[in-house]
Design a protein around this motif. Sequence first.
Motif, PDB file in Angstrom:
ATOM      1  N   THR A   1       6.571  14.177 -10.018  1.00  0.00           N
ATOM      2  CA  THR A   1       6.083  13.416  -8.872  1.00  0.00           C
ATOM      3  C   THR A   1       7.067  12.298  -8.531  1.00  0.00           C
ATOM      4  O   THR A   1       7.747  11.755  -9.409  1.00  0.00           O
TER       5      THR A   1
ATOM      6  N   ASP B   1       7.197  15.294 -15.651  1.00  0.00           N
ATOM      7  CA  ASP B   1       6.696  14.562 -14.482  1.00  0.00           C
ATOM      8  C   ASP B   1       7.540  14.927 -13.265  1.00  0.00           C
ATOM      9  O   ASP B   1       8.718  14.601 -13.196  1.00  0.00           O
TER      10      ASP B   1
ATOM     11  N   SER C   1      10.653  15.460 -18.892  1.00  0.00           N
ATOM     12  CA  SER C   1       9.448  14.952 -19.549  1.00  0.00           C
ATOM     13  C   SER C   1       8.177  15.594 -18.981  1.00  0.00           C
ATOM     14  O   SER C   1       7.083  15.355 -19.503  1.00  0.00           O
TER      15      SER C   1
ATOM     16  N   GLN D   1      13.047  12.391 -15.971  1.00  0.00           N
ATOM     17  CA  GLN D   1      11.657  12.471 -15.538  1.00  0.00           C
ATOM     18  C   GLN D   1      11.188  13.926 -15.482  1.00  0.00           C
ATOM     19  O   GLN D   1      10.083  14.248 -15.942  1.00  0.00           O
TER      20      GLN D   1
END
Length: 514
Positions: A74, A72, A70, A67
């Motif tokens: 959050t 991201d 990529s 994640q």
Amino acid sequence: MPRWRTEDPLIGWLLALAVTGLAFFLRWWRLATPHQFSFDETYYAKDAWSMLNNGYVRDYVKGADKQILSGDVTGLWQDTPSMVVHPEVGKWLIALGEHAFGMNPFGWRIAAAVVGSLMVLVMCRFVRRVSGSTTLGLVGGLLLSLDGLQFVLSRLALLDIFLAFFILLGVHCVVADRQWFRARLAAGRARVLFRPWLLAAGVGFGLAVGTKWTALFPLAAFGLMAFAWSYGARKAFAHPRALLKAVFVDGTTAFASLVLVALVVYVTSWTGWLMHAGDYEQTLSETQYTTYDGGQAWPTANEPDASGLGEVSQSLRSLWHYHHDVYAFHAHFLNDSTHVYASKPGGWLLMNRPVGVDAQLDIQPGSQGCDAPAGSTCLRQVLLLGNPLIWWGGSLALVFALLRWVGGRDWRFGVAVVGVASTWLPWLRYDDRPIFIFYAMACLPFLVLGLTLALGAIIGSSNTPTPRRTAGVVIAGSYFVLTVLAFAWFWPVWSDQLLTRSEWLQRIWFTRWI
């Protein structure tokens, strides 16, 4: 007047800064490559990001690595604190880079690049202070910058580059105190209760221990060296009751300046943990590490919440129990583990088993610029391997340093010997658990110091051209040129460059390096 005072300080600083700038450029170039978590970056980079955002380390959700890569960042954390097994200073430094540049490979590596480059600057000044020569200081800084272990660790979010930097800083300050103290005694000031360089050394060692506990060994070793140098200085200036003054005046001052200051700095570095001690008491007060060998759960977990000084005391006691659990992890829970890149510390100085931190294999001809012949492939690799000429030459120089220190009573060589011994020999006690060659990073500055002093001895101290001096310059200069060529030769496997398999094998000199 001592030679180290007569050389132009401005020129020395400008040249040292130039060497540092070159080192930083090499470490900054393509710093974000490879774009992934390499080796233990998956722990330290994420721990730092959690500390930056939460004040302490929380457990991550499953798939957090993918994640983050990529883009991201959050919803990464769970509600529970994580059991981390190293102190927090190095991770706070990594967090500074992430704060400035984001949670990406460049962001989590830039702090290491900056500190690794600053380490070259400190090395230049350290060798100059020990040797009294600006030229040797620059040689020492350049040799450090040309080592592969130092180079690669300056491009990764691991802790060992920060550890080595702070240890070097602490030792540099202890050596500076030796010169400052002797100058005060020469000026007739026998009662020296405030020693600013030792205070600075205490801060440096406190930050080092706050990065990894292994810094306790050089702290103890150079604390004893500071005492021995103080006693030797008082004897040299024929002070009455030199031993008593060294013990009760200098020893007390050194203990307070080094040990107590380091302790305060160390505990302060845990502020984020202490502010969230309640979370740890709820979640980690009774684990396999706490109950190992009949241990009991933290008593603070069942105490009512306190306030004011009572809360501070409760949090500090919880931190003490947490340290006990971390020690249990290091001392007992890794003994039966194995790792493909683990190595015995007895062979570290000879580069017995490097660590592959990243590899992209089987790149087909025509892909990514691969020009391998038919039937072969290309690859990219990042290998934690020192410059063999520096480590092998440094090992020989270490034997020479021991002879010069013990036989010739030359304190300068003693700094190199004690530095290597205190950062390397303690690991021999833990060779029954997986440990890695890059732990020897803390030894490197002192190995380079011994090597540089040996080169200085080969050249000689006279500035008058003689056949002996000419031969010494040729030998030392040839060694330095070969070291530069070795750096260029191994550059592709230190910086993730594309190589054909045959080109890669030319750089893998021993099967243990694979």
